[in-house]
Design a protein around this motif. Structure first.
Motif, PDB file in Angstrom:
ATOM      1  N   PRO A   1      22.860  50.589  28.820  1.00 28.45           N
ATOM      2  CA  PRO A   1      22.594  49.753  27.650  1.00 28.45           C
ATOM      3  C   PRO A   1      23.422  48.467  27.699  1.00 28.45           C
ATOM      4  O   PRO A   1      24.483  48.424  28.320  1.00 28.45           O
ATOM      5  CB  PRO A   1      23.016  50.636  26.467  1.00 28.45           C
ATOM      6  CG  PRO A   1      23.106  52.025  27.014  1.00 28.45           C
ATOM      7  CD  PRO A   1      23.475  51.884  28.450  1.00 28.45           C
ATOM      8  N   MET A   2      22.920  47.448  27.028  1.00 33.42           N
ATOM      9  CA  MET A   2      23.689  46.211  26.896  1.00 33.42           C
ATOM     10  C   MET A   2      25.049  46.514  26.262  1.00 33.42           C
ATOM     11  O   MET A   2      25.167  47.323  25.352  1.00 33.42           O
ATOM     12  CB  MET A   2      22.921  45.217  26.023  1.00 33.42           C
ATOM     13  CG  MET A   2      21.711  44.620  26.700  1.00 33.42           C
ATOM     14  SD  MET A   2      22.160  43.211  27.736  1.00 33.42           S
ATOM     15  CE  MET A   2      22.430  41.956  26.480  1.00 33.42           C
ATOM     16  N   GLY A   3      26.082  45.833  26.750  1.00 32.35           N
ATOM     17  CA  GLY A   3      27.420  46.018  26.207  1.00 32.35           C
ATOM     18  C   GLY A   3      28.232  47.085  26.902  1.00 32.35           C
ATOM     19  O   GLY A   3      29.442  47.200  26.664  1.00 32.35           O
ATOM     20  N   THR A   4      27.597  47.874  27.769  1.00 37.81           N
ATOM     21  CA  THR A   4      28.330  48.912  28.503  1.00 37.81           C
ATOM     22  C   THR A   4      29.354  48.271  29.438  1.00 37.81           C
ATOM     23  O   THR A   4      29.054  47.298  30.132  1.00 37.81           O
ATOM     24  CB  THR A   4      27.357  49.769  29.330  1.00 37.81           C
ATOM     25  OG1 THR A   4      26.377  50.336  28.471  1.00 37.81           O
ATOM     26  CG2 THR A   4      28.094  50.868  30.076  1.00 37.81           C
ATOM     27  N   VAL A   5      30.552  48.807  29.462  1.00 34.23           N
ATOM     28  CA  VAL A   5      31.591  48.307  30.362  1.00 34.23           C
ATOM     29  C   VAL A   5      31.383  48.927  31.741  1.00 34.23           C
ATOM     30  O   VAL A   5      31.368  50.148  31.893  1.00 34.23           O
ATOM     31  CB  VAL A   5      33.001  48.637  29.832  1.00 34.23           C
ATOM     32  CG1 VAL A   5      34.059  48.194  30.840  1.00 34.23           C
ATOM     33  CG2 VAL A   5      33.232  47.967  28.487  1.00 34.23           C
ATOM     34  N   VAL A   6      31.213  48.066  32.731  1.00 31.03           N
ATOM     35  CA  VAL A   6      30.916  48.486  34.104  1.00 31.03           C
ATOM     36  C   VAL A   6      31.934  47.861  35.035  1.00 31.03           C
ATOM     37  O   VAL A   6      32.434  46.761  34.770  1.00 31.03           O
ATOM     38  CB  VAL A   6      29.479  48.062  34.488  1.00 31.03           C
ATOM     39  CG1 VAL A   6      29.173  48.419  35.924  1.00 31.03           C
ATOM     40  CG2 VAL A   6      28.465  48.702  33.564  1.00 31.03           C
ATOM     41  N   SER A   7      32.258  48.528  36.123  1.00 27.54           N
ATOM     42  CA  SER A   7      33.250  48.002  37.061  1.00 27.54           C
ATOM     43  C   SER A   7      32.758  46.714  37.709  1.00 27.54           C
ATOM     44  O   SER A   7      31.554  46.480  37.847  1.00 27.54           O
ATOM     45  CB  SER A   7      33.567  49.033  38.138  1.00 27.54           C
ATOM     46  OG  SER A   7      32.486  49.149  39.051  1.00 27.54           O
ATOM     47  N   ALA A   8      33.704  45.900  38.136  1.00 26.32           N
ATOM     48  CA  ALA A   8      33.364  44.639  38.792  1.00 26.32           C
ATOM     49  C   ALA A   8      32.544  44.879  40.053  1.00 26.32           C
ATOM     50  O   ALA A   8      31.605  44.125  40.350  1.00 26.32           O
ATOM     51  CB  ALA A   8      34.644  43.870  39.124  1.00 26.32           C
ATOM     52  N   ALA A   9      32.874  45.926  40.794  1.00 23.56           N
ATOM     53  CA  ALA A   9      32.153  46.212  42.036  1.00 23.56           C
ATOM     54  C   ALA A   9      30.698  46.558  41.760  1.00 23.56           C
ATOM     55  O   ALA A   9      29.795  46.130  42.485  1.00 23.56           O
ATOM     56  CB  ALA A   9      32.837  47.352  42.785  1.00 23.56           C
ATOM     57  N   GLN A  10      30.431  47.344  40.724  1.00 24.21           N
ATOM     58  CA  GLN A  10      29.057  47.705  40.376  1.00 24.21           C
ATOM     59  C   GLN A  10      28.253  46.475  39.954  1.00 24.21           C
ATOM     60  O   GLN A  10      27.095  46.310  40.335  1.00 24.21           O
ATOM     61  CB  GLN A  10      29.054  48.743  39.252  1.00 24.21           C
ATOM     62  CG  GLN A  10      29.492  50.138  39.667  1.00 24.21           C
ATOM     63  CD  GLN A  10      29.544  51.069  38.469  1.00 24.21           C
ATOM     64  OE1 GLN A  10      30.422  50.963  37.608  1.00 24.21           O
ATOM     65  NE2 GLN A  10      28.596  51.978  38.396  1.00 24.21           N
ATOM     66  N   ILE A  11      28.882  45.631  39.147  1.00 24.94           N
ATOM     67  CA  ILE A  11      28.188  44.424  38.696  1.00 24.94           C
ATOM     68  C   ILE A  11      27.894  43.507  39.878  1.00 24.94           C
ATOM     69  O   ILE A  11      26.792  42.965  40.002  1.00 24.94           O
ATOM     70  CB  ILE A  11      29.018  43.690  37.626  1.00 24.94           C
ATOM     71  CG1 ILE A  11      29.017  44.495  36.329  1.00 24.94           C
ATOM     72  CG2 ILE A  11      28.479  42.279  37.381  1.00 24.94           C
ATOM     73  CD1 ILE A  11      29.822  43.888  35.209  1.00 24.94           C
ATOM     74  N   ARG A  12      28.857  43.335  40.767  1.00 25.59           N
ATOM     75  CA  ARG A  12      28.630  42.475  41.931  1.00 25.59           C
ATOM     76  C   ARG A  12      27.464  42.986  42.775  1.00 25.59           C
ATOM     77  O   ARG A  12      26.588  42.205  43.184  1.00 25.59           O
ATOM     78  CB  ARG A  12      29.888  42.376  42.781  1.00 25.59           C
ATOM     79  CG  ARG A  12      29.683  41.563  44.073  1.00 25.59           C
ATOM     80  CD  ARG A  12      30.990  41.299  44.796  1.00 25.59           C
ATOM     81  NE  ARG A  12      30.777  40.740  46.128  1.00 25.59           N
ATOM     82  CZ  ARG A  12      30.467  39.477  46.387  1.00 25.59           C
ATOM     83  NH1 ARG A  12      30.325  38.616  45.386  1.00 25.59           N
ATOM     84  NH2 ARG A  12      30.295  39.037  47.615  1.00 25.59           N
ATOM     85  N   THR A  13      27.427  44.273  43.036  1.00 24.81           N
ATOM     86  CA  THR A  13      26.346  44.840  43.852  1.00 24.81           C
ATOM     87  C   THR A  13      24.986  44.590  43.206  1.00 24.81           C
ATOM     88  O   THR A  13      24.030  44.167  43.866  1.00 24.81           O
ATOM     89  CB  THR A  13      26.564  46.347  44.056  1.00 24.81           C
ATOM     90  OG1 THR A  13      27.786  46.552  44.783  1.00 24.81           O
ATOM     91  CG2 THR A  13      25.417  46.964  44.837  1.00 24.81           C
ATOM     92  N   ALA A  14      24.903  44.829  41.895  1.00 21.69           N
ATOM     93  CA  ALA A  14      23.631  44.657  41.191  1.00 21.69           C
ATOM     94  C   ALA A  14      23.215  43.192  41.150  1.00 21.69           C
ATOM     95  O   ALA A  14      22.032  42.866  41.336  1.00 21.69           O
ATOM     96  CB  ALA A  14      23.740  45.215  39.774  1.00 21.69           C
TER      97      ALA A  14
END
Length: 414
Positions: A269-282
């Protein structure tokens, strides 16, 4: 040296003079000498936001080859910037471009105070001072591998660190302004090093004081004076040339997802805190799917990324367009109108619904719209700068004719 070999569009003629330097003093000396000689100057970053000329660039093309990254504690950062707290020497800074510019130029007290506030709110914060010549995505990759969060949504964006603040690069819910504290720059009008805090850079949507100064530079000058450019002048480089950039980041933790498409790719969901590595990959996967990550074998990436900014209109003007309900729109701050809210429209939607499709090209031209994303204008292998500009003009006219909305190009067009 050909500009075609230095720019991601792979168009452009020869530079009359070219210098790549890894020494800050040499860069400054070259700038000052070119200005004193009234020589046109192009301070080139990664060449990812530039449409050059097909003929010769009649001056100096200068590139920063420094790639240093310094990771600092709050105390180290404060000590590093303490020298900027002394009053400036020489004549008073010109505040015509921005009434608060003198505050950022004269001292760095504001940026130290902001760093202290960030540290108080984020005990795990880290400060970075980065040379302007470092490739932007190398900085993001470094931060992610060091578990520093804040810049990961900007993964895969081409260009260099020094150019990032100029147009306040952004993607997937993040902007460089979110983490930037200030910049060290050479002031071509004052002929001296200055420090500009983030507050004084007047960041907006793909905009900053740095960008506005480029649009206000006279092409030929002795002692540089910056005023609205005369028609036909070459706005290649603005008043301030960024040499180092300071950031405040968080070690560990993560970043809230602030963009619907990214949330969908991550399955959260929007607003979920995700690791920097996961965000970079996506983010990298999303950008690859749109041809927005440089690949020498993929002509869709022979571009400057998104060629047009999303239009932001006053509420009344947007309502008068009578766009269909499915036309994307968002609330956004109106450029140049502090505190006023307008409506941001999707340039991609406007282009597609004005009859321009993916892969569109003018007859006989070497330029075409990307086959993956209508916002990217690409070199299909044999394009000229004239081809790129003709395609851009055709798209602008199509959108203007269909909806009465003027599209604004994002790159520097020489």
């Amino acid at each position: 040296m050909r500009l075609a070999d230095l720019c991601t569009l792979r168009v452009g003629g020869e530079a009359r003079r070219f210098l790549l330097s890894t020494l800050r003093d040499e860069l400054i000396q070259a700038i000052a000498q070119a200005d004193a000689a009234r020589e046109p100057l192009l301070f080139l970053g990664g060449g990812s936001n530039l449409v050059p000329v097909d003929g010769e660039f009649p001056g100096l093309v200068l590139r920063d080859g420094r790639e240093d990254v310094r990771v600092l504690t709050l105390q180290e950062f404060s000590e590093l910037r303490a020298g900027w707290e002394q009053p400036s020497q020489g004549r008073e800074p010109d505040t015509e471009l921005h009434p608060d510019a003198s505050r950022g130029i004269r001292d760095a007290a504001a940026v130290v105070a902001k760093a202290q506030q960030f540290a108080a709110a984020t005990p795990s914060c880290v400060f970075l001072s980065v040379s302007g010549g470092l490739a932007w995505d190398r900085l993001v990759e470094f931060c992610v591998t060091q578990e520093l969060s804040g810049l990961e949504a900007l993964s895969g964006i081409p260009g260099v660190v020094g150019a990032a603040p100029v147009q306040n690069i952004g993607a997937y819910g993040g902007e460089v302004a979110d983490c930037l504290l200030g910049v060290t720059a050479w002031d071509r009008q004052e002929c001296r090093l200055v420090y500009l805090s983030a507050a004084d850079l007047r960041f907006g949507y793909r905009d900053s004081l740095l960008k506005q100064s480029r649009l206000q530079v006279e092409a030929n000058f002795g002692t540089p004076q910056f005023a609205p450019a005369r028609p036909g002048t070459n706005p290649a480089t603005g008043r301030w040339i960024v040499l180092e950039v300071d950031f405040a980041l968080q070690r560990g933790g993560g970043t809230p997802v602030r963009y619907a498409q990214l949330a969908g790719a991550l399955g959260v969901p929007m607003g979920t805190v995700v690791s920097a590595a996961q965000i970079r990959t996506a983010v990298l996967e999303l950008r690859h799917s749109k041809g927005m990550v440089l690949d020498p074998d993929d002509h869709d990436t022979w571009s400057v990324g998104s060629f047009f900014t999303n239009p932001i209109l006053p509420v009344e003007a947007a309502a008068a367009l009578e766009l269909p309900e499915n036309a994307p729109r968002w609330e956004a701050a109106l450029p140049g109108r502090a505190g006023e809210v307008g409506v941001k429209l999707s340039a991609a939607w406007l282009i597609e619904h004005s009859g321009i499709t993916k892969g569109f090209a003018l007859p006989g031209a070497g330029a075409g719209v990307s086959t993956k994303h209508v916002l990217a204008l690409t070199n299909r292998g044999n394009a000229t700068a004239v081809d790129i500009q003709a395609l851009a003009s055709h798209i602008i006219a199509a959108v203007q004719g269909a909806y009465g909305v003027p599209l604004v190009p994002e790159p520097v067009i020489l």
